[in-house]
Design a protein around this motif. Structure first.
Motif, PDB file in Angstrom:
ATOM      1  N   THR A 104      -4.698 -27.384  16.704  1.00 45.49           N
ATOM      2  CA  THR A 104      -5.815 -27.769  17.558  1.00 45.49           C
ATOM      3  C   THR A 104      -6.862 -28.472  16.704  1.00 45.49           C
ATOM      4  N   VAL A 105      -7.854 -29.034  17.367  1.00 43.78           N
ATOM      5  CA  VAL A 105      -8.962 -29.685  16.671  1.00 43.78           C
ATOM      6  C   VAL A 105      -9.528 -28.747  15.612  1.00 43.78           C
ATOM      7  N   ARG A 106      -9.786 -27.514  16.026  1.00 49.03           N
ATOM      8  CA  ARG A 106     -10.386 -26.543  15.112  1.00 49.03           C
ATOM      9  C   ARG A 106      -9.484 -26.315  13.892  1.00 49.03           C
ATOM     10  N   ARG A 126      -9.956 -27.105   9.877  1.00 50.01           N
ATOM     11  CA  ARG A 126      -9.856 -26.040   8.877  1.00 50.01           C
ATOM     12  C   ARG A 126      -9.018 -26.472   7.664  1.00 50.01           C
ATOM     13  N   MET A 127      -8.073 -27.431   7.903  1.00 52.43           N
ATOM     14  CA  MET A 127      -7.276 -27.965   6.788  1.00 52.43           C
ATOM     15  C   MET A 127      -8.129 -28.403   5.612  1.00 52.43           C
ATOM     16  N   GLY A 128      -9.340 -28.875   5.912  1.00 51.69           N
ATOM     17  CA  GLY A 128     -10.226 -29.371   4.866  1.00 51.69           C
ATOM     18  C   GLY A 128     -10.577 -28.310   3.838  1.00 51.69           C
ATOM     19  N   VAL A 129     -10.491 -27.030   4.230  1.00 47.34           N
ATOM     20  CA  VAL A 129     -10.850 -25.967   3.282  1.00 47.34           C
ATOM     21  C   VAL A 129      -9.732 -24.976   2.989  1.00 47.34           C
ATOM     22  N   GLU A 130      -8.748 -24.841   3.909  1.00 49.71           N
ATOM     23  CA  GLU A 130      -7.857 -23.686   3.766  1.00 49.71           C
ATOM     24  C   GLU A 130      -6.950 -23.727   2.535  1.00 49.71           C
ATOM     25  N   PHE A 131      -6.513 -24.911   2.105  1.00 57.13           N
ATOM     26  CA  PHE A 131      -5.555 -24.951   1.001  1.00 57.13           C
ATOM     27  C   PHE A 131      -6.209 -24.633  -0.336  1.00 57.13           C
ATOM     28  N   ARG A 132      -7.510 -24.846  -0.420  1.00 56.77           N
ATOM     29  CA  ARG A 132      -8.176 -24.563  -1.691  1.00 56.77           C
ATOM     30  C   ARG A 132      -8.708 -23.147  -1.720  1.00 56.77           C
ATOM     31  N   ARG A 133      -8.315 -22.352  -0.724  1.00 56.27           N
ATOM     32  CA  ARG A 133      -8.654 -20.922  -0.705  1.00 56.27           C
ATOM     33  C   ARG A 133     -10.160 -20.689  -0.787  1.00 56.27           C
ATOM     34  N   HIS A 188      -8.318 -28.467  21.833  1.00 54.23           N
ATOM     35  CA  HIS A 188      -7.407 -29.542  22.241  1.00 54.23           C
ATOM     36  C   HIS A 188      -6.463 -29.877  21.093  1.00 54.23           C
ATOM     37  N   TYR A 189      -5.301 -30.410  21.471  1.00 49.16           N
ATOM     38  CA  TYR A 189      -4.363 -30.904  20.463  1.00 49.16           C
ATOM     39  C   TYR A 189      -4.586 -32.401  20.297  1.00 49.16           C
ATOM     40  N   PRO A 190      -4.240 -32.945  19.113  1.00 49.69           N
ATOM     41  CA  PRO A 190      -4.496 -34.370  18.865  1.00 49.69           C
ATOM     42  C   PRO A 190      -3.979 -35.286  19.970  1.00 49.69           C
ATOM     43  N   HIS A 191      -2.781 -35.002  20.506  1.00 51.49           N
ATOM     44  CA  HIS A 191      -2.218 -35.929  21.502  1.00 51.49           C
ATOM     45  C   HIS A 191      -3.025 -35.939  22.797  1.00 51.49           C
ATOM     46  N   GLN A 192      -3.937 -34.973  22.935  1.00 52.48           N
ATOM     47  CA  GLN A 192      -4.779 -34.956  24.135  1.00 52.48           C
ATOM     48  C   GLN A 192      -6.080 -35.731  23.923  1.00 52.48           C
ATOM     49  N   LEU A 193      -6.252 -36.283  22.715  1.00 52.06           N
ATOM     50  CA  LEU A 193      -7.507 -36.960  22.395  1.00 52.06           C
ATOM     51  C   LEU A 193      -7.303 -38.470  22.244  1.00 52.06           C
ATOM     52  N   SER A 194      -8.371 -39.236  22.467  1.00 56.05           N
ATOM     53  CA  SER A 194      -8.319 -40.677  22.215  1.00 56.05           C
ATOM     54  C   SER A 194      -8.326 -40.918  20.706  1.00 56.05           C
ATOM     55  N   GLY A 195      -8.007 -42.141  20.310  1.00 60.51           N
ATOM     56  CA  GLY A 195      -7.985 -42.471  18.885  1.00 60.51           C
ATOM     57  C   GLY A 195      -9.324 -42.205  18.205  1.00 60.51           C
ATOM     58  N   GLY A 196     -10.401 -42.600  18.880  1.00 57.91           N
ATOM     59  CA  GLY A 196     -11.727 -42.396  18.312  1.00 57.91           C
ATOM     60  C   GLY A 196     -12.013 -40.914  18.083  1.00 57.91           C
ATOM     61  N   MET A 197     -11.613 -40.097  19.050  1.00 56.33           N
ATOM     62  CA  MET A 197     -11.842 -38.660  18.910  1.00 56.33           C
ATOM     63  C   MET A 197     -10.969 -38.073  17.811  1.00 56.33           C
ATOM     64  N   HIS A 223       6.579 -22.429  25.177  1.00 57.55           N
ATOM     65  CA  HIS A 223       5.420 -21.628  24.783  1.00 57.55           C
ATOM     66  C   HIS A 223       5.053 -21.849  23.323  1.00 57.55           C
ATOM     67  N   VAL A 224       6.089 -22.055  22.495  1.00 57.36           N
ATOM     68  CA  VAL A 224       5.835 -22.196  21.059  1.00 57.36           C
ATOM     69  C   VAL A 224       5.343 -23.605  20.731  1.00 57.36           C
ATOM     70  N   ILE A 225       5.980 -24.617  21.338  1.00 61.17           N
ATOM     71  CA  ILE A 225       5.662 -26.008  21.005  1.00 61.17           C
ATOM     72  C   ILE A 225       4.898 -26.639  22.142  1.00 61.17           C
ATOM     73  N   ARG A 226       3.625 -26.899  21.909  1.00 58.95           N
ATOM     74  CA  ARG A 226       2.845 -27.513  22.974  1.00 58.95           C
ATOM     75  C   ARG A 226       2.510 -28.952  22.627  1.00 58.95           C
ATOM     76  N   TRP A 227       3.285 -29.538  21.736  1.00 54.69           N
ATOM     77  CA  TRP A 227       2.923 -30.895  21.290  1.00 54.69           C
ATOM     78  C   TRP A 227       4.105 -31.842  21.286  1.00 54.69           C
ATOM     79  N   GLY A 228       5.152 -31.556  22.099  1.00 56.22           N
ATOM     80  CA  GLY A 228       6.244 -32.527  22.206  1.00 56.22           C
ATOM     81  C   GLY A 228       7.535 -32.024  21.605  1.00 56.22           C
ATOM     82  N   ARG A 229       8.651 -32.346  22.265  1.00 56.91           N
ATOM     83  CA  ARG A 229       9.962 -31.900  21.810  1.00 56.91           C
ATOM     84  C   ARG A 229      10.650 -32.988  21.020  1.00 56.91           C
ATOM     85  N   ALA A 230      11.692 -32.592  20.288  1.00 60.45           N
ATOM     86  CA  ALA A 230      12.462 -33.553  19.501  1.00 60.45           C
ATOM     87  C   ALA A 230      12.954 -34.685  20.402  1.00 60.45           C
TER      88      ALA A 230
END
Lengths: 263, 259
Positions: free
Chosen positions: A94-96, A100-107, A133-142, B248-255
């Protein structure tokens, strides 16, 4: 000492089934001071992205080196954060979670604190209400706002932006460039910003690096003396037109050369 | 058209088509348009089915088939999934094993059946082996493909934010290849089910496949049809179940959606 020092940088890509490599970047030198906004323009295939990737530590130089605060770069580090042309978001997050990727890998993640900071950056880039929201639900700008928030939350000294608005439509580009400037005015991070847009490269920059066609070399560095903070109105001032003519004059020749070379 | 009808368009038209076929089948059998010995007809199929399922030995057959399927399929996942992940992740290993896997993959399992019987006898284990061989390859190959097709941009982005090799694997490659993992499991399921029936038809004294063979030999067409429909319904139900888990697991598209 400059914050970013790029010294005699050359990058040669190996070509499959060929003994000669492809020289993407040739003897590139650049010093960038802390808090400076530097834009880089050049014809397609001039090695701008290669240069940025090398500064990011994602591409090893063939010769020369990159130093950040005097320290030789060998890989990605917390002092730099990258924003990608095609966003580079993970589609199952999701967006959130993408921010979070920006910080999670550096612990550097600590529970409620991080949740708060994510919320803060969601507000800064104007994505309230889209947290889940998931990326595919957003416009390019978002989507690119998510990419921007992800870079900002890492709290880097340097933002590396690889044609960040290149995949967006013209109007969205202008709005995003303006928002980026507003954010930059409040934090004054060092920015290396690659673009194809002539107006964009002038509007944003303290200095413009104009590159020649492959192999990429610096053709000229243009210092932009326009008042800050800048608004969109500045694009219709006479000074802006002078910069536009100058940069375009430098570029036109290179674009023609790269077209002739069939690049 | 009412809103209800419009929303259930697909189901209604589908149901209607099935009903027409069933009705025609019934009529053609009863009126002797086609010899019922060849095709039977629905009411006879149903009668034979009820008779078969209420026979005291039926649970034994069902249980045998179920166990062969469950053991073989689960084993296929337990081997195919981790092996696919490892081979997808380490290119060198993949270069070594790919020709072997491909050779085994294209070998018809039935050609191996005689040797499997020599090794494992005609009991439960030889059939588990056939089911396993059916399930493991689609799973392995799709998982491997999924890992290989993970977008380099995702990896580059994660790497630029400091992801370690382990992070890249668990947080990018694994979730990124989930659509292919599910695709592999779904294809493996179909092949596992096929394996149960076919293996039982050749070497068995028990199981649904064995019953189908027997029904054919004594020309009990109705019973045969019932068993075939039973297997097909089971396969459909399991596939739908898997698809719902996947949804339920994949909400972003299937293969399959991403080409």
């Amino acid at each position: 000492m400059s914050q970013i020092q790029v010294r005699d940088l050359s990058v040669e890509y190996k070509r499959l089934g060929s003994t000669t490599g492809l020289l993407a970047l040739d003897d590139f030198k650049l010093d960038v001071d802390s808090g400076e906004f530097v834009t880089i323009v050049g014809p397609s295939g001039c090695g701008k992205s290669t240069m940025l990737k090398t500064v990011a530590g994602l591409q090893a130089p063939t010769s020369g080196e990159v130093r950040i605060n005097g320290i030789h770069v060998t890989g990605p580090g917390p002092d730099r954060a990258m924003v990608f042309q095609d966003f580079g978001l993970l589609p199952w997050r999701t967006v959130r979670a993408n921010i979070r990727m920006g910080v999670e890998f550096r612990r550097r993640v600590r529970g409620p604190d991080v949740a708060q900071r994510i919320a803060e950056f969601i507000r800064i880039v104007g994505l309230e209400g889209f947290e889940n929201h998931y990326p595919h639900q957003l416009s390019g700008g978002m989507q690119q706002r998510v990419g921007l928030a992800r870079a900002l939350i890492a709290n880097p000294e340097i933002m590396l932006m690889d044609e960040p608005f290149g995949a967006l439509d013209a109007q969205t580009r202008e709005v995003m460039a303006n928002e980026l400037l507003q954010i930059w005015e409040t934090n004054r991070k060092t920015v290396l910003f690659i673009t194809h847009g002539i107006d964009e490269c002038i509007y944003l920059a303290d200095r413009i690096v104009v590159m020649s066609a492959r192999p990429g070399r610096i053709k000229e560095i243009v210092k932009v003396d326009l008042e800050r903070p800048r608004g969109l109105y500045i694009r219709s001032t006479p000074q802006f037109a002078i910069y536009r003519d100058h940069v375009w004059g430098l570029l036109e020749e290179e674009v023609r050369r790269s077209l002739r070379a069939g690049l | 058209m009412t809103a209800f009808a419009r929303r259930h368009d697909r189901v209604m038209v589908g149901a209607l088509a099935v009903l027409c076929v069933v009705a025609f089948w019934e009529l053609s059998g009863r009126n002797g348009w086609v010899n019922p010995l060849f095709t039977s007809y629905p009411s006879q199929v149903l009668r034979e089915g009820i008779e078969l399922m209420s026979s005291p030995r039926f649970p034994e057959h069902a249980r045998a088939s179920f166990l062969e399927f469950a053991y073989g399929f689960v084993l296929g996942i337990l081997v195919g999934l981790p092996l696919g992940l490892i081979l997808g992740r380490f290119r060198r290993l993949n270069l070594i094993f790919e020709p072997l896997i491909m050779a085994l993959y294209v070998t018809p399992r039935l050609a191996l059946l005689p040797i499997i019987i020599v090794w494992l006898g005609i009991g439960l284990y030889s059939k588990v082996a056939v089911v396993f061989l059916g399930a493991v390859f689609p799973i392995l190959i799709n998982v491997l493909t999924g890992i290989k097709l993970v977008d380099p941009l995702w990896l580059r982005a994660a790497r630029s934010y400091g992801a370690s090799e382990l992070d890249l694997f668990t947080k990018v490659m694994l979730p990124g290849s989930l659509p292919y993992i599910f695709l592999g499991v779904r294809l493996g399921l179909g092949r596992a089910l096929l394996g149960v029936i076919v293996a039982e038809m050749y070497v068995s004294t028990v199981g649904i496949g064995h019953l189908i063979m027997q029904a054919g030999e004594i020309m009990r067409t109705g019973r045969l049809m019932f068993l075939a429909i039973l297997v097909s319904l089971l396969g459909t139900a399991l596939t739908l179940g898997l698809r719902s888990v996947e949804g339920h697991v994949i909400r972003w598209g299937r293969a399959s959606d991403r080409g």
